[in-house]
Motif scaffolding. Structure first.
Motif, PDB file in Angstrom:
ATOM      1  N   ASN A  16       8.882 -66.275  22.326  1.00  0.00           N
ATOM      2  CA  ASN A  16       7.882 -66.318  23.820  1.00  0.00           C
ATOM      3  C   ASN A  16       8.504 -64.859  23.827  1.00  0.00           C
ATOM      4  OD1 ASN A  16       6.518 -68.483  23.889  1.00  0.00           O
ATOM      5  ND2 ASN A  16       8.363 -69.104  24.962  1.00  0.00           N
ATOM      6  N   GLN A  17       9.974 -64.804  23.848  1.00  0.00           N
ATOM      7  CA  GLN A  17      10.889 -63.134  23.927  1.00  0.00           C
ATOM      8  C   GLN A  17       9.629 -62.125  23.203  1.00  0.00           C
ATOM      9  OE1 GLN A  17      15.106 -63.234  23.801  1.00  0.00           O
ATOM     10  NE2 GLN A  17      15.309 -60.360  24.352  1.00  0.00           N
ATOM     11  N   ALA A  18      10.263 -62.658  21.948  1.00  0.00           N
ATOM     12  CA  ALA A  18       9.241 -61.421  20.628  1.00  0.00           C
ATOM     13  C   ALA A  18       8.482 -60.680  20.846  1.00  0.00           C
ATOM     14  CB  ALA A  18       9.584 -62.255  19.621  1.00  0.00           C
ATOM     15  N   ARG A  19       7.283 -62.676  21.506  1.00  0.00           N
ATOM     16  CA  ARG A  19       5.709 -62.039  21.410  1.00  0.00           C
ATOM     17  C   ARG A  19       5.674 -60.967  22.459  1.00  0.00           C
ATOM     18  NH1 ARG A  19       2.713 -64.816  18.590  1.00  0.00           N
ATOM     19  NH2 ARG A  19       2.764 -67.392  17.606  1.00  0.00           N
ATOM     20  N   ASN A  20       6.233 -60.663  24.018  1.00  0.00           N
ATOM     21  CA  ASN A  20       5.724 -59.998  24.602  1.00  0.00           C
ATOM     22  C   ASN A  20       6.693 -59.118  24.123  1.00  0.00           C
ATOM     23  OD1 ASN A  20       5.283 -62.265  26.867  1.00  0.00           O
ATOM     24  ND2 ASN A  20       7.231 -62.627  27.811  1.00  0.00           N
ATOM     25  N   MET A  21       7.516 -58.818  23.648  1.00  0.00           N
ATOM     26  CA  MET A  21       8.431 -57.767  23.813  1.00  0.00           C
ATOM     27  C   MET A  21       7.445 -56.977  22.137  1.00  0.00           C
ATOM     28  SD  MET A  21      10.829 -56.207  24.257  1.00  0.00           S
ATOM     29  CE  MET A  21      12.371 -57.199  25.323  1.00  0.00           C
ATOM     30  N   PHE A  22       6.167 -57.686  21.399  1.00  0.00           N
ATOM     31  CA  PHE A  22       5.667 -56.803  20.478  1.00  0.00           C
ATOM     32  C   PHE A  22       4.337 -56.234  21.417  1.00  0.00           C
ATOM     33  CE2 PHE A  22       7.577 -58.817  17.048  1.00  0.00           C
ATOM     34  CZ  PHE A  22       7.588 -57.319  16.117  1.00  0.00           C
ATOM     35  N   GLU A  23       3.571 -57.692  22.092  1.00  0.00           N
ATOM     36  CA  GLU A  23       2.485 -57.063  23.160  1.00  0.00           C
ATOM     37  C   GLU A  23       3.571 -55.289  24.171  1.00  0.00           C
ATOM     38  OE1 GLU A  23       0.439 -58.368  27.459  1.00  0.00           O
ATOM     39  OE2 GLU A  23       1.839 -59.590  26.388  1.00  0.00           O
ATOM     40  N   LEU A  24       4.562 -55.506  24.995  1.00  0.00           N
ATOM     41  CA  LEU A  24       4.893 -54.709  25.473  1.00  0.00           C
ATOM     42  C   LEU A  24       4.883 -53.220  24.571  1.00  0.00           C
ATOM     43  CD1 LEU A  24       6.392 -52.871  27.668  1.00  0.00           C
ATOM     44  CD2 LEU A  24       8.892 -54.039  26.161  1.00  0.00           C
ATOM     45  N   SER A  25       5.471 -52.858  23.860  1.00  0.00           N
ATOM     46  CA  SER A  25       5.349 -51.918  22.291  1.00  0.00           C
ATOM     47  C   SER A  25       4.232 -51.214  22.040  1.00  0.00           C
ATOM     48  CB  SER A  25       6.215 -52.112  20.707  1.00  0.00           C
ATOM     49  OG  SER A  25       5.841 -53.139  19.844  1.00  0.00           O
ATOM     50  N   GLU A  26       2.882 -52.387  22.028  1.00  0.00           N
ATOM     51  CA  GLU A  26       1.521 -52.165  21.955  1.00  0.00           C
ATOM     52  C   GLU A  26       1.127 -51.570  23.065  1.00  0.00           C
ATOM     53  OE1 GLU A  26      -2.767 -54.811  20.972  1.00  0.00           O
ATOM     54  OE2 GLU A  26      -1.281 -55.188  18.761  1.00  0.00           O
ATOM     55  N   THR A  27       1.614 -51.651  24.205  1.00  0.00           N
ATOM     56  CA  THR A  27       0.436 -51.326  25.719  1.00  0.00           C
ATOM     57  C   THR A  27       1.531 -50.354  25.498  1.00  0.00           C
ATOM     58  OG1 THR A  27       1.066 -53.652  26.355  1.00  0.00           O
ATOM     59  CG2 THR A  27       1.063 -51.979  28.149  1.00  0.00           C
ATOM     60  N   MET A  28       2.407 -50.007  25.306  1.00  0.00           N
ATOM     61  CA  MET A  28       3.602 -48.718  25.799  1.00  0.00           C
ATOM     62  C   MET A  28       2.898 -48.008  24.517  1.00  0.00           C
ATOM     63  SD  MET A  28       3.659 -49.602  29.043  1.00  0.00           S
ATOM     64  CE  MET A  28       4.934 -47.780  29.284  1.00  0.00           C
ATOM     65  N   ALA A  29       2.277 -47.836  22.991  1.00  0.00           N
ATOM     66  CA  ALA A  29       2.208 -47.113  21.847  1.00  0.00           C
ATOM     67  C   ALA A  29       3.829 -46.925  21.510  1.00  0.00           C
ATOM     68  CB  ALA A  29       1.560 -46.438  22.117  1.00  0.00           C
ATOM     69  N   VAL A  30       4.666 -47.933  21.127  1.00  0.00           N
ATOM     70  CA  VAL A  30       6.578 -47.012  21.118  1.00  0.00           C
ATOM     71  C   VAL A  30       6.582 -48.321  20.165  1.00  0.00           C
ATOM     72  CG1 VAL A  30       6.977 -45.972  23.396  1.00  0.00           C
ATOM     73  CG2 VAL A  30       7.357 -48.419  22.977  1.00  0.00           C
ATOM     74  N   ILE A  78       2.441 -45.379  32.630  1.00  0.00           N
ATOM     75  CA  ILE A  78       0.374 -44.796  32.490  1.00  0.00           C
ATOM     76  C   ILE A  78       0.836 -45.588  30.895  1.00  0.00           C
ATOM     77  CG2 ILE A  78      -0.719 -43.134  31.726  1.00  0.00           C
ATOM     78  CD1 ILE A  78       1.415 -41.202  33.709  1.00  0.00           C
ATOM     79  N   GLU A  79      -0.028 -46.144  30.560  1.00  0.00           N
ATOM     80  CA  GLU A  79      -0.636 -47.075  29.596  1.00  0.00           C
ATOM     81  C   GLU A  79      -0.022 -46.049  28.565  1.00  0.00           C
ATOM     82  OE1 GLU A  79      -3.093 -50.287  27.613  1.00  0.00           O
ATOM     83  OE2 GLU A  79      -3.662 -49.530  29.523  1.00  0.00           O
ATOM     84  N   LYS A  80       0.432 -46.484  27.508  1.00  0.00           N
ATOM     85  CA  LYS A  80       1.133 -45.913  25.861  1.00  0.00           C
ATOM     86  C   LYS A  80       1.010 -44.349  26.007  1.00  0.00           C
ATOM     87  CE  LYS A  80      -3.040 -48.783  22.873  1.00  0.00           C
ATOM     88  NZ  LYS A  80      -1.827 -49.654  22.774  1.00  0.00           N
ATOM     89  N   LYS A  81       1.992 -43.730  26.624  1.00  0.00           N
ATOM     90  CA  LYS A  81       2.289 -42.280  27.139  1.00  0.00           C
ATOM     91  C   LYS A  81       3.229 -42.305  27.218  1.00  0.00           C
ATOM     92  CE  LYS A  81      -1.899 -40.728  28.567  1.00  0.00           C
ATOM     93  NZ  LYS A  81      -2.645 -39.578  26.981  1.00  0.00           N
ATOM     94  N   GLN A  82       4.302 -42.826  26.246  1.00  0.00           N
ATOM     95  CA  GLN A  82       6.007 -43.154  25.627  1.00  0.00           C
ATOM     96  C   GLN A  82       6.458 -43.491  27.143  1.00  0.00           C
ATOM     97  OE1 GLN A  82       6.880 -42.719  22.597  1.00  0.00           O
ATOM     98  NE2 GLN A  82       4.889 -42.739  21.305  1.00  0.00           N
ATOM     99  N   PHE A  83       6.053 -44.184  27.832  1.00  0.00           N
ATOM    100  CA  PHE A  83       6.802 -45.205  29.001  1.00  0.00           C
ATOM    101  C   PHE A  83       6.663 -43.753  29.590  1.00  0.00           C
ATOM    102  CE2 PHE A  83       8.309 -48.090  25.782  1.00  0.00           C
ATOM    103  CZ  PHE A  83       8.488 -48.412  26.514  1.00  0.00           C
ATOM    104  N   ALA A  84       5.737 -42.831  29.614  1.00  0.00           N
ATOM    105  CA  ALA A  84       5.609 -42.150  31.357  1.00  0.00           C
ATOM    106  C   ALA A  84       5.298 -42.927  32.749  1.00  0.00           C
ATOM    107  CB  ALA A  84       4.361 -40.976  31.297  1.00  0.00           C
ATOM    108  N   LEU A  85       6.079 -42.321  33.434  1.00  0.00           N
ATOM    109  CA  LEU A  85       5.665 -42.806  35.252  1.00  0.00           C
ATOM    110  C   LEU A  85       4.081 -42.656  35.617  1.00  0.00           C
ATOM    111  CD1 LEU A  85       8.975 -43.304  36.166  1.00  0.00           C
ATOM    112  CD2 LEU A  85       8.247 -44.880  35.524  1.00  0.00           C
ATOM    113  N   ASN A  86       3.835 -43.078  35.944  1.00  0.00           N
ATOM    114  CA  ASN A  86       2.878 -42.727  36.943  1.00  0.00           C
ATOM    115  C   ASN A  86       2.812 -42.830  38.680  1.00  0.00           C
ATOM    116  OD1 ASN A  86       3.306 -45.626  38.259  1.00  0.00           O
ATOM    117  ND2 ASN A  86       1.166 -46.578  37.279  1.00  0.00           N
ATOM    118  N   PHE A  87       2.694 -42.160  39.363  1.00  0.00           N
ATOM    119  CA  PHE A  87       3.380 -41.805  41.092  1.00  0.00           C
ATOM    120  C   PHE A  87       3.516 -42.730  41.285  1.00  0.00           C
ATOM    121  CE2 PHE A  87       2.584 -41.000  45.335  1.00  0.00           C
ATOM    122  CZ  PHE A  87       3.046 -40.173  45.590  1.00  0.00           C
ATOM    123  N   TYR A  88       3.441 -44.074  40.991  1.00  0.00           N
ATOM    124  CA  TYR A  88       4.159 -44.913  42.274  1.00  0.00           C
ATOM    125  C   TYR A  88       5.659 -45.124  41.509  1.00  0.00           C
ATOM    126  CZ  TYR A  88       5.302 -49.783  43.609  1.00  0.00           C
ATOM    127  OH  TYR A  88       6.438 -51.108  43.482  1.00  0.00           O
TER     128      TYR A  88
END
Length: 199
Positions: free
Chosen positions: A120-134, A175-185
């Motif tokens: 489960n941890q690995a699946r979450n991490m792979f989803e995260l890396s895909e979401t954030m494009a890293v 911000i999605e797929k921006k190397q972890f760039a932050l949005n305003f919030y």
């Protein structure tokens, strides 16, 4: 007349030579298509950070992986080892993750269909890396070691209940797929954390 015969003979010689060259090339090309001896190993090598050591040690590692998953080489490779199958492309990503974490395949896999408690941890991490494009090595540099960005992410994971809410939780601040760039919030949260830490 003599010039005409010489020109004609030259054309004949040129035609004969080109036919001989074509035949010899066809014979040379055909020898590469013969069935490979099953006991021989391919001479093609690739740069892969997952496999380490001599050719024999690397081959032993490949055998260990194929035994773990119960598959043959053609599960990931074509016969000449020049093209990866769809499974091979997945395997390359998994190996990159293994290198970043400093673990072997059996850290997450019991076999081809069963997983360890890390699934489960690995699946979450792979989803995260895909979401954030890293890639995994954006945050990880060994089993217990994290990069500076990985340490920041770990803090966010703990404060934002990432383990239960997963990658979508991250998009509240990033911000999605921006190397972890932050949005305003996200900037507001970061500035508040800095204020709490006296930075």
């Amino acid at each position: 007349m003599l010039k005409f015969l010489l020109k004609k003979n030259i054309r004949v010689y040129a035609a004969v030579i080109s036919m001989l060259m074509t035949l010899s090339f066809c014979k040379y090309a055909a020898t590469g298509t013969e069935k490979r001896d099953e006991t021989s190993r391919p001479s093609v090598t690739y740069s892969n950070p997952y496999f380490k050591g001599t050719m024999e040690e690397r081959f032993s590692q490949v055998e260990k992986i194929s035994k773990l998953f119960g598959v043959e080489c053609d599960h990931c490779h074509n016969e000449e080892l020049t093209v990866f199958t769809e499974n091979g492309e997945i395997s390359k990503k998994m190996m990159a993750a293994s290198v970043a974490l400093g673990v072997d395949c059996d850290y997450c896999h019991i076999d081809g269909k069963r997983y360890t408690e890390k699934e489960n941890q690995a699946r979450n991490m792979f989803e995260l890396s895909e979401t954030m494009a890293v890639e995994c090595n954006f945050c990880h540099m060994g089993k217990e070691k994290l990069t500076s960005r990985g340490l920041q992410a770990k803090t966010a994971f703990l404060t934002r209940d990432w383990a239960t809410k997963g990658s979508k939780q991250c998009l509240e601040c990033h911000i999605e797929k921006k190397q972890f760039a932050l949005n305003f919030y996200g900037w507001q949260v970061l500035n508040a954390m800095k204020g709490l830490k006296g930075m």
